[in-house]
Design an enzyme around this catalytic site. Sequence first.
Site, PDB file in Angstrom:
ATOM      1  N   CYS B  43      -5.043  -5.215  -7.666  1.00  0.00           N
ATOM      2  CA  CYS B  43      -6.290  -5.718  -8.246  1.00  0.00           C
ATOM      3  C   CYS B  43      -7.383  -4.660  -8.071  1.00  0.00           C
ATOM      4  CB  CYS B  43      -6.654  -7.022  -7.539  1.00  0.00           C
ATOM      5  SG  CYS B  43      -8.400  -7.497  -7.592  1.00  0.00           S
ATOM      6  N   CYS B  46     -10.567  -5.631  -6.269  1.00  0.00           N
ATOM      7  CA  CYS B  46     -10.379  -5.806  -4.831  1.00  0.00           C
ATOM      8  C   CYS B  46     -10.494  -4.460  -4.119  1.00  0.00           C
ATOM      9  CB  CYS B  46      -9.019  -6.418  -4.529  1.00  0.00           C
ATOM     10  SG  CYS B  46      -8.754  -8.023  -5.316  1.00  0.00           S
TER      11      CYS B  46
END
Lengths: 467, 123
Positions: B43, B46
């Site tokens: 991600c 993230c």
Amino acid sequence: KYDYDLVVVGGGSGGLASSKERVAVLDFVEPSLKGTKWGLGGTCVNVGCVPKKLMNQAALLGTALRDARKYGWQIPESLSHDWSAMAEAVQNHVKSLNWGHRVQLQDKKVKYLNMKGSLVDEHTVRAVDAKGKEMKMSARNIVFATGGRPKYPTHVPGAEEFGITSDDVFWLNDYSFPSLCVCKDVALECAGFLTGIGLDTTVMLRSIALRGFDQQMSGLVTDYMEAHGTKFSWKCTPKRVQKLPSGLLQVTWMDLNTKEEHQDTFNSVLWAVGRAPETKTLNLEKVGVEINKETGKIIVAADEATSVPNIFAIGDIAEGRPELTPTAIKAGRLLARRLVATTVFTPLEYGCVGLSEEEAERRHGKDQIELYHAFYKPLEFTVAERDATQCYIKVVCLQEGEQRVLGLHFTGPNAGEVTQGFSLGFQCGLTYEHLRNTVRTHPTCAEELVKLNITKRSGLDATVTGC
Amino acid sequence: MTKYEDVAVHGYEEFCKAVSERKGKEIFAYFSGDKDDQGKSWCPDCVKAEPVVRGELSYLPEGSVFIYCQVGDRPYWKDPNNDFKKTLKLTGVPTLLRYGTPQKLVEEECFKADLVRMLFTED
């Protein structure tokens, strides 16, 4: 030169107004007499519109569950409601709004302070936090948006000590019944949802319900509530509230017709006798900000400016500058209020825009007015075997020409949704001709508005028949 | 000497266990997509947010708990019925939240150090 371009006292939307300037927002909730307090966002988010409508929805869902049986759903015979579960869900939503508001302010680089603000001079605000820590800040412009709080009937002994208000009811973690709602105004909504979730509730009124609203419509709203379990004590006024050893509250009240005094016991008493603006502690008068002595509200001009050029007031705390003669002021204010579509979220909702029948007659004369009306039955009520006696539509028009609509009134399910749509037409100069020329969306309750054809003047039966 | 407890978990069950073992404590949780062997998450948001969040950990209240939770691989996360979405009501990763309250920061909000600090320090 100044610490801030703009300081907003009061945590509503003022702070979001401009992100280009250096803005500070001071928001502080003085706890209610019962100690209730809440977060950022103002009355509407915390102790007004939002929790009110959600709890109204809780009550409506109870009704829907009962209706559902008629539609084939296997719903158990006895239904019970868990106040704590509802309160927690509503409070969590409100808290998520508090947080959302907080993030927005931070994102727009608005300085947020959980402190109580007051004026020192035209460009200086004093801020105090809950612990008493003080600070001062200078501002080019200052906006007051501190709103109002519910009033207590201070002339009734025991009122403040033993009663609660709308500040408290949405934050209670349990609610014992039976309860008494003493109301002068739009607190029918509270009594409405309390009854709807199964609590034994009485409404006590000194005179009429929904003052300022069309009284025929108001009657339909209260008729519905009475038919559905809310008790009404008309023309009664509380004299005294005492606490019994059992913990119950004893209310002594007077019947204004017979002048006799009576007593009754309740688990709780909710006062909804009007709201007062939060101006006393702002130190406004010393700095020259003019206040209406009677209402306590800050006097403002059309652009929200107060008597001090760089200080403004918005929302419930502000009052229009009287450029009209005294008798017309009230009408002017009432007019302003009624031009905005309003909805009362009682168990049978009432939505309206424009003038009431009484006001239209006062202004134009009975002969210049035409009233179109209809008693209709929502299709959903049929299978559910629900009584639709109070589902009603009234459109107040000018008699002559294309018959301009002066006021529009609707009681029924989702009144708010219906009224919002028609209020757009109203703003654009809606006429009876327009209504009749509108193609209907079928089957709906709203379509009955464009089907209106019976006048009150004709005396004919206004019950809708057929499709 | 850190004043908060730093816990790392992987998956929904481990997360719930870590929470239940710390009843009564103030818990902050950061949800991220799984990291590979090189320590990089699938991600990208993230990856961007983690140093920002870690940079503000010193502002955590005394005695609180910080749970770093890897939610799973990308296909697991994309499934709308995964436990994090269904039960914890997460809508995206990264999510940083104060457990048991509606206070949370989602996705790009986690890139902003001042918002993270606000979440850790304000009531």
